[in-house]
Scaffold this motif. Sequence first.
Motif, PDB file in Angstrom:
ATOM      1  N   HIS A  18       6.498  -2.635   4.120  1.00  0.00           N
ATOM      2  CA  HIS A  18       5.784  -1.705   4.879  1.00  0.00           C
ATOM      3  C   HIS A  18       5.130  -0.932   3.676  1.00  0.00           C
ATOM      4  O   HIS A  18       4.282  -0.173   4.091  1.00  0.00           O
ATOM      5  CB  HIS A  18       6.788  -0.677   5.560  1.00  0.00           C
ATOM      6  N   GLN A  21       1.692  -3.504   3.556  1.00  0.00           N
ATOM      7  CA  GLN A  21       1.246  -3.998   4.648  1.00  0.00           C
ATOM      8  C   GLN A  21      -0.154  -4.816   4.601  1.00  0.00           C
ATOM      9  O   GLN A  21      -0.578  -5.528   5.391  1.00  0.00           O
ATOM     10  CB  GLN A  21       1.302  -3.417   5.999  1.00  0.00           C
ATOM     11  N   LYS A  53       4.707 -11.688   9.178  1.00  0.00           N
ATOM     12  CA  LYS A  53       5.776 -11.088   8.733  1.00  0.00           C
ATOM     13  C   LYS A  53       5.471  -9.546   9.267  1.00  0.00           C
ATOM     14  O   LYS A  53       6.210  -8.837   9.813  1.00  0.00           O
ATOM     15  CB  LYS A  53       6.388 -11.077   7.599  1.00  0.00           C
ATOM     16  N   LYS A  56       5.616  -9.261  13.178  1.00  0.00           N
ATOM     17  CA  LYS A  56       6.684  -8.980  13.394  1.00  0.00           C
ATOM     18  C   LYS A  56       7.567  -7.695  13.344  1.00  0.00           C
ATOM     19  O   LYS A  56       8.087  -7.359  14.112  1.00  0.00           O
ATOM     20  CB  LYS A  56       7.485 -10.417  13.276  1.00  0.00           C
ATOM     21  N   GLN A  57       7.273  -7.196  12.241  1.00  0.00           N
ATOM     22  CA  GLN A  57       7.831  -6.007  11.805  1.00  0.00           C
ATOM     23  C   GLN A  57       7.272  -4.720  12.452  1.00  0.00           C
ATOM     24  O   GLN A  57       8.040  -3.784  13.025  1.00  0.00           O
ATOM     25  CB  GLN A  57       7.595  -5.674  10.339  1.00  0.00           C
ATOM     26  N   ASN A  58       5.984  -4.910  12.717  1.00  0.00           N
ATOM     27  CA  ASN A  58       5.377  -3.790  13.500  1.00  0.00           C
ATOM     28  C   ASN A  58       5.454  -3.767  14.902  1.00  0.00           C
ATOM     29  O   ASN A  58       5.244  -2.896  15.862  1.00  0.00           O
ATOM     30  CB  ASN A  58       3.810  -3.863  13.354  1.00  0.00           C
TER      31      ASN A  58
END
Length: 147
Positions: A18, A21, A53, A56-58
């Motif tokens: 994060h 990004q 990635k 997917k994280q967000n």
Amino acid sequence: MYAGPIGAILTPQLQEMHHAQSLPYASSLCGACYEVCPVKINIPEVLIHLRNKVVKQNTAGVAGLFDVEAGAMKAMAMIFRSERRFRAAQRLGRVAERPLVRRDGQGEGWIGWLPGLLGGWTQARDLEEMPKETFRDWWERRGRDGN
């Protein structure tokens, strides 16, 4: 933090994702970095993996339920799957744009402002109004008229 294309793949992996990004998106993915890399690291492939990635994280958890972009893409996919829905969306778009279109001196119509989430698009650019007749309508009319 590392500089250049290799930094775009190392920094997100060495630090928490994060914090870095935007780095996987700082490349056009043209492949030039791969061509000149002396150890042939496939940097574009790694950048695509890191972009995945980030997405997917967000969109994990509750954030994924309210992912406006994913919802818009699903709606567009549904519209594009059917010619009837696509034509209906075109007609609806022409009606919906009417209050937003402003005419210039040559009679051309431009949209300089869009409401809500779409407003970011028109902060940096104007949109031309939709044509009165689609290519497909013109082509069908051309066939009927024998031109």
